[in-house]
Design a protein around this motif. Sequence first.
Motif, PDB file in Angstrom:
ATOM      1  N   ALA A  35       0.828  -1.205   0.000  1.00  0.00           N
ATOM      2  CA  ALA A  35       0.000   0.000   0.000  1.00  0.00           C
ATOM      3  C   ALA A  35       0.863   1.255   0.000  1.00  0.00           C
ATOM      4  O   ALA A  35       0.563   2.237  -0.699  1.00  0.00           O
ATOM      5  N   GLY A  36       1.959   1.221   0.783  1.00  0.00           N
ATOM      6  CA  GLY A  36       2.841   2.382   0.859  1.00  0.00           C
ATOM      7  C   GLY A  36       3.520   2.685  -0.460  1.00  0.00           C
ATOM      8  O   GLY A  36       3.593   3.843  -0.884  1.00  0.00           O
ATOM      9  N   VAL A  37       4.016   1.656  -1.125  1.00  0.00           N
ATOM     10  CA  VAL A  37       4.674   1.855  -2.419  1.00  0.00           C
ATOM     11  C   VAL A  37       3.671   2.366  -3.451  1.00  0.00           C
ATOM     12  O   VAL A  37       3.971   3.294  -4.223  1.00  0.00           O
ATOM     13  N   GLN A  38       2.465   1.803  -3.459  1.00  0.00           N
ATOM     14  CA  GLN A  38       1.459   2.246  -4.416  1.00  0.00           C
ATOM     15  C   GLN A  38       0.990   3.667  -4.126  1.00  0.00           C
ATOM     16  O   GLN A  38       0.554   4.381  -5.031  1.00  0.00           O
ATOM     17  N   ARG A  39       1.090   4.075  -2.899  1.00  0.00           N
ATOM     18  CA  ARG A  39       0.717   5.444  -2.537  1.00  0.00           C
ATOM     19  C   ARG A  39       1.795   6.443  -2.973  1.00  0.00           C
ATOM     20  O   ARG A  39       1.505   7.578  -3.333  1.00  0.00           O
ATOM     21  N   CYS A  40       3.055   6.014  -2.964  1.00  0.00           N
ATOM     22  CA  CYS A  40       4.182   6.912  -3.274  1.00  0.00           C
ATOM     23  C   CYS A  40       4.461   7.026  -4.769  1.00  0.00           C
ATOM     24  O   CYS A  40       5.130   7.965  -5.203  1.00  0.00           O
ATOM     25  N   PHE A  41       4.001   6.049  -5.540  1.00  0.00           N
ATOM     26  CA  PHE A  41       4.257   6.065  -6.974  1.00  0.00           C
ATOM     27  C   PHE A  41       2.935   5.994  -7.734  1.00  0.00           C
ATOM     28  O   PHE A  41       1.999   5.321  -7.294  1.00  0.00           O
ATOM     29  N   SER A  42       2.885   6.656  -8.869  1.00  0.00           N
ATOM     30  CA  SER A  42       1.709   6.552  -9.720  1.00  0.00           C
ATOM     31  C   SER A  42       1.691   5.183 -10.386  1.00  0.00           C
ATOM     32  O   SER A  42       2.748   4.543 -10.520  1.00  0.00           O
ATOM     33  N   PRO A  43       0.512   4.707 -10.821  1.00  0.00           N
ATOM     34  CA  PRO A  43       0.445   3.404 -11.502  1.00  0.00           C
ATOM     35  C   PRO A  43       1.386   3.322 -12.697  1.00  0.00           C
ATOM     36  O   PRO A  43       2.022   2.296 -12.936  1.00  0.00           O
ATOM     37  N   GLY A  44       1.493   4.425 -13.444  1.00  0.00           N
ATOM     38  CA  GLY A  44       2.375   4.425 -14.608  1.00  0.00           C
ATOM     39  C   GLY A  44       3.840   4.274 -14.228  1.00  0.00           C
ATOM     40  O   GLY A  44       4.586   3.560 -14.893  1.00  0.00           O
ATOM     41  N   GLU A  45       4.240   4.958 -13.148  1.00  0.00           N
ATOM     42  CA  GLU A  45       5.629   4.857 -12.687  1.00  0.00           C
ATOM     43  C   GLU A  45       5.944   3.441 -12.220  1.00  0.00           C
ATOM     44  O   GLU A  45       7.009   2.894 -12.521  1.00  0.00           O
ATOM     45  N   LEU A  46       5.009   2.838 -11.469  1.00  0.00           N
ATOM     46  CA  LEU A  46       5.236   1.478 -10.988  1.00  0.00           C
ATOM     47  C   LEU A  46       5.297   0.490 -12.146  1.00  0.00           C
ATOM     48  O   LEU A  46       6.120  -0.434 -12.146  1.00  0.00           O
ATOM     49  N   GLU A  47       4.438   0.688 -13.119  1.00  0.00           N
ATOM     50  CA  GLU A  47       4.430  -0.192 -14.289  1.00  0.00           C
ATOM     51  C   GLU A  47       5.786  -0.153 -14.980  1.00  0.00           C
ATOM     52  O   GLU A  47       6.338  -1.191 -15.372  1.00  0.00           O
ATOM     53  N   GLU A  48       6.339   1.043 -15.111  1.00  0.00           N
ATOM     54  CA  GLU A  48       7.625   1.200 -15.772  1.00  0.00           C
ATOM     55  C   GLU A  48       8.754   0.628 -14.928  1.00  0.00           C
ATOM     56  O   GLU A  48       9.655  -0.045 -15.441  1.00  0.00           O
ATOM     57  N   LEU A  49       8.726   0.869 -13.608  1.00  0.00           N
ATOM     58  CA  LEU A  49       9.775   0.394 -12.714  1.00  0.00           C
ATOM     59  C   LEU A  49       9.824  -1.127 -12.632  1.00  0.00           C
ATOM     60  O   LEU A  49      10.901  -1.731 -12.551  1.00  0.00           O
ATOM     61  N   LEU A  50       8.640  -1.755 -12.639  1.00  0.00           N
ATOM     62  CA  LEU A  50       8.572  -3.200 -12.428  1.00  0.00           C
ATOM     63  C   LEU A  50       8.369  -3.981 -13.722  1.00  0.00           C
ATOM     64  O   LEU A  50       8.188  -5.189 -13.694  1.00  0.00           O
ATOM     65  N   LYS A  51       8.442  -3.277 -14.835  1.00  0.00           N
ATOM     66  CA  LYS A  51       8.227  -3.951 -16.120  1.00  0.00           C
ATOM     67  C   LYS A  51       9.370  -4.907 -16.413  1.00  0.00           C
ATOM     68  O   LYS A  51      10.538  -4.578 -16.236  1.00  0.00           O
ATOM     69  N   PHE A  52       9.020  -6.110 -16.844  1.00  0.00           N
ATOM     70  CA  PHE A  52      10.016  -7.098 -17.239  1.00  0.00           C
ATOM     71  C   PHE A  52       9.504  -7.775 -18.503  1.00  0.00           C
ATOM     72  O   PHE A  52       8.586  -8.580 -18.465  1.00  0.00           O
ATOM     73  N   ASP A  53      10.082  -7.404 -19.639  1.00  0.00           N
ATOM     74  CA  ASP A  53       9.710  -8.005 -20.913  1.00  0.00           C
ATOM     75  C   ASP A  53      10.800  -8.978 -21.343  1.00  0.00           C
ATOM     76  O   ASP A  53      11.959  -8.578 -21.520  1.00  0.00           O
ATOM     77  N   ILE A  54      10.432 -10.241 -21.494  1.00  0.00           N
ATOM     78  CA  ILE A  54      11.404 -11.211 -21.994  1.00  0.00           C
ATOM     79  C   ILE A  54      11.853 -10.796 -23.389  1.00  0.00           C
ATOM     80  O   ILE A  54      13.037 -10.813 -23.719  1.00  0.00           O
TER      81      ILE A  54
END
Length: 311
Positions: free
Chosen positions: A175-194
């Motif tokens: 919850a804390g991480v999702q509160r500190c980052f926008s959905p778009g930022e989290l998507e980019e940070l955690l994106k892993f494309d084979i």
Amino acid sequence: MGAILNTLPLSQTDNLTNISPNRADWLTAHADATGLAVVEVERLWNRFKQLTGSNEQTKLNPDHNALPNELSNDIFVKNLLKHFPVSKTDQHSIPFGYFLTVMHWFDEASIHDKLGALYIYLNNGEPIDANMISKLLKHVYRETRDDEIKALSHQFMRQLQANERGQLNMEQFIAGVQRCFSPGELEELLKFDIIPAHLLDEANAISSLQSSSTNLRNAYDYGTNDLVSDSQLRQIATQATRRNWTKLAVSLGFLEYDIEAFKAKNNNDSAAALYELLQVWHEQEGAFATKRRLKRSLEQADFPELIPILN
């Protein structure tokens, strides 16, 4: 993280453990078992060979395999491998099929699930506190003073709104991480494309594999007439090193410690280092080591004058 990864459908690849990687159906059999594309399996097989240091070894033993220099000193990589599910018959090895399944999970898992796995990875599922964050930050900011590290760790805990005991459980962390980052930022940070999305789009245009019942992509038939030659790689390496060639290496997907490792291996001979790096890129990308892709990377790295070499 191990608790999450061990819930994956690992048994689907168990019957592939004894198949030789020299067999013609090696890639397609793993693609059918995991639901990955053949081009994705090929990419991950090249990565797996880097980890084992062998073209034929189908199991990785993190305790005994000599990881490449740039990975062997990375505590995060070594700790991550400890969380991978292991063979039922050898508790110290990670079969290639399991490696594929975990990479598939990293590619497709939701943000919530990835954050949950990250929480478990950081402290083996135990509550996170400022002391644990301090230990982590010391690995990231090696030149920073202890008092500054301590201040950063307490700031981290305040931002994520730790409980009265100064700790974060999994849901508080997520919850804390999702509160500190926008959905778009989290998507980019955690994106892993084979495989990058644009490459999969290109592969989708290829006819179905006769030897694969579920896969539509065939790396071996794609771009055969557009592959970069060794002579072209050598010319680019010689000319690119007259300027800041590291931009080209980064545009091809290499990290800073990869670049430094190539430099050290070649006694800081920039032309030799870049040539070897380009050869590794060529081998790893296989059928996707095309002139068109390298032209795009040259343009991104501000080397438009080298593009005619690939015409």
